[in-house]
Design a protein around this motif. Structure first.
Motif, PDB file in Angstrom:
ATOM      1  N   GLU A  17      -3.515   4.620   3.923  1.00  0.00           N
ATOM      2  CA  GLU A  17      -3.704   3.372   4.680  1.00  0.00           C
ATOM      3  C   GLU A  17      -3.532   2.166   3.770  1.00  0.00           C
ATOM      4  OE1 GLU A  17      -7.546   3.926   6.398  1.00  0.00           O
ATOM      5  OE2 GLU A  17      -6.803   5.610   7.600  1.00  0.00           O
ATOM      6  N   LYS A  18      -3.976   2.332   2.527  1.00  0.00           N
ATOM      7  CA  LYS A  18      -3.887   1.235   1.562  1.00  0.00           C
ATOM      8  C   LYS A  18      -2.439   0.816   1.332  1.00  0.00           C
ATOM      9  CE  LYS A  18      -7.283   2.261  -1.561  1.00  0.00           C
ATOM     10  NZ  LYS A  18      -7.525   2.844  -2.889  1.00  0.00           N
ATOM     11  N   ILE A  19      -1.534   1.785   1.383  1.00  0.00           N
ATOM     12  CA  ILE A  19      -0.125   1.475   1.127  1.00  0.00           C
ATOM     13  C   ILE A  19       0.362   0.423   2.112  1.00  0.00           C
ATOM     14  CG2 ILE A  19       2.230   2.413   1.065  1.00  0.00           C
ATOM     15  CD1 ILE A  19       1.042   5.090   0.289  1.00  0.00           C
ATOM     16  N   LEU A  20      -0.082   0.553   3.351  1.00  0.00           N
ATOM     17  CA  LEU A  20       0.383  -0.354   4.397  1.00  0.00           C
ATOM     18  C   LEU A  20      -0.035  -1.800   4.126  1.00  0.00           C
ATOM     19  CD1 LEU A  20      -0.388   1.892   7.481  1.00  0.00           C
ATOM     20  CD2 LEU A  20       1.776   1.603   6.291  1.00  0.00           C
ATOM     21  N   GLU A  21      -1.157  -1.966   3.428  1.00  0.00           N
ATOM     22  CA  GLU A  21      -1.648  -3.331   3.177  1.00  0.00           C
ATOM     23  C   GLU A  21      -1.209  -3.870   1.824  1.00  0.00           C
ATOM     24  OE1 GLU A  21      -5.816  -2.868   3.518  1.00  0.00           O
ATOM     25  OE2 GLU A  21      -5.622  -2.054   5.547  1.00  0.00           O
ATOM     26  N   ASP A  22      -0.580  -3.014   1.032  1.00  0.00           N
ATOM     27  CA  ASP A  22      -0.257  -3.402  -0.338  1.00  0.00           C
ATOM     28  C   ASP A  22       1.058  -4.198  -0.377  1.00  0.00           C
ATOM     29  OD1 ASP A  22       0.298  -3.602  -2.991  1.00  0.00           O
ATOM     30  OD2 ASP A  22      -0.187  -1.522  -3.474  1.00  0.00           O
ATOM     31  N   THR A  23       0.926  -5.485  -0.692  1.00  0.00           N
ATOM     32  CA  THR A  23       2.121  -6.339  -0.725  1.00  0.00           C
ATOM     33  C   THR A  23       3.114  -5.866  -1.769  1.00  0.00           C
ATOM     34  OG1 THR A  23       0.381  -7.979  -0.781  1.00  0.00           O
ATOM     35  CG2 THR A  23       2.586  -8.756  -0.308  1.00  0.00           C
ATOM     36  N   ARG A  24       2.587  -5.465  -2.911  1.00  0.00           N
ATOM     37  CA  ARG A  24       3.487  -5.046  -3.988  1.00  0.00           C
ATOM     38  C   ARG A  24       4.228  -3.761  -3.624  1.00  0.00           C
ATOM     39  NH1 ARG A  24       3.283  -6.184  -9.280  1.00  0.00           N
ATOM     40  NH2 ARG A  24       2.421  -4.258 -10.029  1.00  0.00           N
ATOM     41  N   ALA A  25       3.561  -2.895  -2.866  1.00  0.00           N
ATOM     42  CA  ALA A  25       4.237  -1.668  -2.425  1.00  0.00           C
ATOM     43  C   ALA A  25       5.403  -2.011  -1.517  1.00  0.00           C
ATOM     44  CB  ALA A  25       3.251  -0.750  -1.709  1.00  0.00           C
ATOM     45  N   LYS A  26       5.194  -3.015  -0.648  1.00  0.00           N
ATOM     46  CA  LYS A  26       6.282  -3.429   0.249  1.00  0.00           C
ATOM     47  C   LYS A  26       7.444  -4.004  -0.543  1.00  0.00           C
ATOM     48  CE  LYS A  26       3.244  -4.304   4.000  1.00  0.00           C
ATOM     49  NZ  LYS A  26       2.309  -5.350   4.359  1.00  0.00           N
ATOM     50  N   ILE A  27       7.109  -4.860  -1.516  1.00  0.00           N
ATOM     51  CA  ILE A  27       8.171  -5.444  -2.349  1.00  0.00           C
ATOM     52  C   ILE A  27       8.925  -4.333  -3.079  1.00  0.00           C
ATOM     53  CG2 ILE A  27       8.645  -6.904  -4.354  1.00  0.00           C
ATOM     54  CD1 ILE A  27       6.145  -8.535  -3.561  1.00  0.00           C
ATOM     55  N   ALA A  28       8.167  -3.385  -3.618  1.00  0.00           N
ATOM     56  CA  ALA A  28       8.784  -2.294  -4.380  1.00  0.00           C
ATOM     57  C   ALA A  28       9.706  -1.475  -3.482  1.00  0.00           C
ATOM     58  CB  ALA A  28       7.705  -1.401  -4.985  1.00  0.00           C
ATOM     59  N   LEU A  29       9.238  -1.195  -2.276  1.00  0.00           N
ATOM     60  CA  LEU A  29      10.042  -0.386  -1.366  1.00  0.00           C
ATOM     61  C   LEU A  29      11.316  -1.137  -0.978  1.00  0.00           C
ATOM     62  CD1 LEU A  29      10.150   2.248   0.159  1.00  0.00           C
ATOM     63  CD2 LEU A  29       9.085   1.118   2.102  1.00  0.00           C
ATOM     64  N   TRP A  30      11.169  -2.423  -0.706  1.00  0.00           N
ATOM     65  CA  TRP A  30      12.323  -3.239  -0.336  1.00  0.00           C
ATOM     66  C   TRP A  30      13.340  -3.280  -1.476  1.00  0.00           C
ATOM     67  CZ3 TRP A  30      15.754  -4.688   2.669  1.00  0.00           C
ATOM     68  CH2 TRP A  30      16.483  -5.860   2.525  1.00  0.00           C
TER      69      TRP A  30
END
Lengths: 299, 423
Positions: A63-76
């Motif tokens: 669930e934390k992944i969904l809220e993690d801004t850096r994870a989103k940036i990394a995935l993008w």
């Protein structure tokens, strides 16, 4: 009678497993064991340093992944990287292989020269490229010479990832080129002769004979490329000295996993969850790729 | 990439397997040896990151002196190549139970590591001879845990000072700036297009922390990021403006330099704010450079600078604690510290050693020593590493003019705090 057979079979199986045991041991210890342990970690809050503790937390790491801004940036960043690098390196590999297979002079020499980048360690390659990408380095000087604008390759968030892309396409394409080259030699000459009789020119022969014949190989190359590019780590680690900067522009998923696992304390479980998520993403991407290019030989 | 990695995996695995077997054999042999000459020698492992060759020689000399004094202790020095990866290696080794007996610890990482309980408190070992009051207090306090115990003794430190190129200052006919306002004016005069910048800037929190807090704002409050505070933004804005509006400041990679000292040495910046480490570097690499040092310019009449310090700490799981303490007490004692800091690569944390070596009167180092009394030690709770990573990442985008500073810092603060909360 029955018993005898089973005894014999048992003995045979036993001896086979005995012979297999070194490999099995290595596989279990270094591949299957760690995979299972990573899955276990992904569902726990893990504290390894000092007092070791594993606290079961269910899906909260995910669930934390969904809220993690850096994870989103990394995935993008990673997706952007994959979308650009995979087609480019595949195409480049195909073109390189085709030119090397055309029967020109000095073919062997060029084959070696093209393959050299793949033999170089990626860390060394990155360091050399960082010299060339330097503000006063080779690449900017060449660009200046031809009147093109120069870039701050290492420091500008808009170009840093592109710099890594260019480097990786250049260094990975030759590996796939070799695979293509092997496949090209399998294409029977009769096909080309038939095409010639039908009046096909070189380009048409390439497009209507070579490319379709190579389809299964292309599929392999794309899948390997997908897996490899999704796992981009060493280049961006060295480029950004481990930070993923400037401005998170070279932050990839694996680099983020590394940061959570080894830089921060107590986030090993979250890092494992991220790794698990990445594995699923790669799996889905691979399945999609296979669906789009049905893996059947045309001949 | 991937097929190569597969190959690498197989290769590494087989090497591992091999070394596993080899390792077993080796250990047995060692044990037998040890039994042969019972309790004769104790081997203490000491881990640190590598410095330049002269520094390494100096450390080896200090260790040789120690071994001469304690013939039954052998020191095994393990150099972990780069400072950037040092903590990753140390943490992993501590987790695996293979940690060194004694190792370097940067003040910046200290609170988090002390909290995990892997370090041995050193209070019990301290004797009167060791003279604990001799240490500069703020530097020693950096290695105190929440329980008030001391977990490490600082081996050396450095503050920041302003380095200026004397020739360029003469040509431009300007004086060494005393305040940041003066510095900004001077920097404009010293700048020559994109060839020479007035000021070389490191857009990193480690170098900007004292500036960020100069207007009364706080970068960290209650172990959480609070640097989006308008007062912090106001304090940092001039740095961004110098780069974007005045075009009189640049970061090293904009001119193709690896760091501030290199940028300054190559004559691409007329001023940089660097620490003691730049002095031997400039001496070795740019021996003809004429430069001077001054205290970091004041902001609103207040002096401020940063102090960076590193301590020797002891592994709690070490089974050679007596010998380990002997090593630490020698290295941070008056004698060992004097040898270690004698060449000026690092500044001594003991007042008596500093007085003896006379760095407060050294032409280049006096401003650095003077800074010690008012410096902010680079350390702020257990979450500083997360806060720094986010700050650095976003501050650069403001510095490069992609976004206004206030917005960049706000986003960075939000991301940092989310990361801290979800820990």
């Amino acid at each position: 009678m029955k018993e005898k057979i089973s005894k014999k079979a048992l003995r045979e199986a036993g001896s086979s497993y005995l012979l297999l045991s070194p490999t099995l041991f290595v596989l279990l210890l270094f591949i299957i064991g760690p995979i299972l342990f990573a899955v276990y970690l992904a569902f726990h809050k893990v504290e390894l340093l000092g007092i070791t503790s594993f606290e079961f937390v269910g899906f909260s790491n995910f669930e934390k992944i969904l809220e993690d801004t850096r994870a989103k940036i990394a995935l993008w960043n990673t997706v952007k990287y994959v979308i650009i690098v995979v087609p480019c390196q595949t195409l480049l590999a195909l073109v390189l292989a085709a030119t090397l297979n055309a029967g020109l002079k000095g073919e062997k020499f060029f084959r070696i020269v093209y393959f050299l980048p793949t033999l170089t360690s990626s860390a060394v390659l990155t360091l050399i490229f960082m010299w060339m990408y330097n503000q006063n380095g080779l690449i900017n000087n060449v660009l200046k010479l031809f009147g093109f604008p120069t870039y701050n390759w290492l420091g500008d968030p808009d170009v840093a990832l592109n710099a890594i892309m260019i480097m990786n396409i250049w260094s990975t394409a030759p590996f796939f080129m070799v695979i293509y080259l092997a496949a090209l030699q399998d294409i029977p000459d009769s096909l080309y002769e038939a095409a010639e009789l039908d009046g096909a020119n070189t380009l048409q022969k390439f497009w209507y004979v070579t490319v379709p014949y190579l389809k299964p190989v292309t599929s392999f190359v794309v899948i390997m490329g997908l897996i490899g590019t999704f796992q981009l780590f060493d280049q961006s680690y060295i480029f950004s000295k481990g930070s993923g900067g400037p401005n998170n522009s070279t932050l990839t998923v694996v680099l983020l996993i590394y940061q959570y696992a080894f830089k921060n304390l107590g986030t090993m479980g979250y890092a494992a969850a991220l790794a698990f998520a990445l594995a699923i993403i790669i799996l889905v991407a691979t399945l999609l790729q296979r669906k789009f290019s049905k893996e059947e030989s045309l001949y | 990439m991937s097929p190569k990695k597969w190959l690498a995996t197989i290769g590494v695995t087989s090497v591992f397997f091999g070394s596993l077997l080899a390792g077993c054999g080796g250990e047995n042999a060692e044990k037998k040896d040890g039994e042969g000459k019972q309790g004769e020698k104790v081997e203490v492992t000491l881990a640190g990151w590598g410095g330049n060759p002269t520094e390494q020689k100096l450390l080896q000399q200090t260790l040789d002196d120690f071994e001469a004094k304690h013939p039954n202790i052998d020191v095994k020095l393990e150099v972990i190549s780069e400072q950037a990866q040092y903590m990753d290696v140390i943490k992993t080794r501590l987790i695996g139970g293979e940690g060194p007996d004694v190792f370097y610890l940067d003040a910046f990482e200290a609170p988090a590591l002390i909290e995990t309980g892997v370090l041995e408190p050193l209070d019990e070992y301290v004797t009167d001879d060791f003279d604990i009051d001799d240490f500069e207090k703020p530097l020693l306090d950096a290695f105190k845990g929440k329980d008030g115990k001391i977990y490490g003794f600082p081996k050396d430190y450095s503050t920041l000072a302003l380095l200026y190129n004397k020739k360029m200052f003469k040509e431009a006919g300007v004086e060494v700036p005393k305040t940041w306002d003066e510095l900004r004016e001077v920097a404009k005069k010293l700048t020559k297009g994109t060839e020479v910048y007035g000021l070389g800037v490191n857009p990193e929190l480690a170098r900007l922390y004292h500036i960020a807090e100069s207007k009364g704002g706080k970068v960290v409050t209650n172990n959480k990021a609070s640097f989006a505070d308008p007062k912090v933004v106001e304090a940092l804005q001039p740095i961004v403006d110098m780069h974007l509006k005045d075009k009189s400041a640049a970061q090293p990679n904009e001119v193709g330099a690896g760091w501030g000292g290199e940028m300054f040495g190559q004559g691409k910046a007329a001023m940089v704010i660097e620490g003691n480490w730049a002095i031997p570097f400039l001496q070795d690499t740019f021996p003809n450079l004429e430069y001077g040092t001054a205290e970091v310019p004041t902001i609103d009449g207040k002096k401020a600078t940063m102090a960076y310090t590193v301590a020797y700490v002891m592994n709690k799981d070490s089974n050679k604690k007596e010998a380990a303490w002997k090593l630490i007490s020698y290295l941070t004692g008056k004698e060992g510290m004097k040898t270690w800091t004698s060449k000026g690569y690092a500044l001594p944390t003991r007042k008596s050693v500093a007085a003896e070596l006379g760095y407060d009167k050294d032409e280049l180092r006096a401003p650095l020593v003077a800074g010690a009394s008012y410096a902010t030690v680079w350390q702020q709770g257990t979450n500083l590493p997360i806060i720094v990573n986010n700050f650095n990442n976003q501050f650069v985008s403001a510095f490069l003019g992609e976004r206004p500073l206030a917005k960049a810092l706000e986003e960075a603060q939000e991301t940092a705090n989310k990361e801290i909360e979800s820990k």
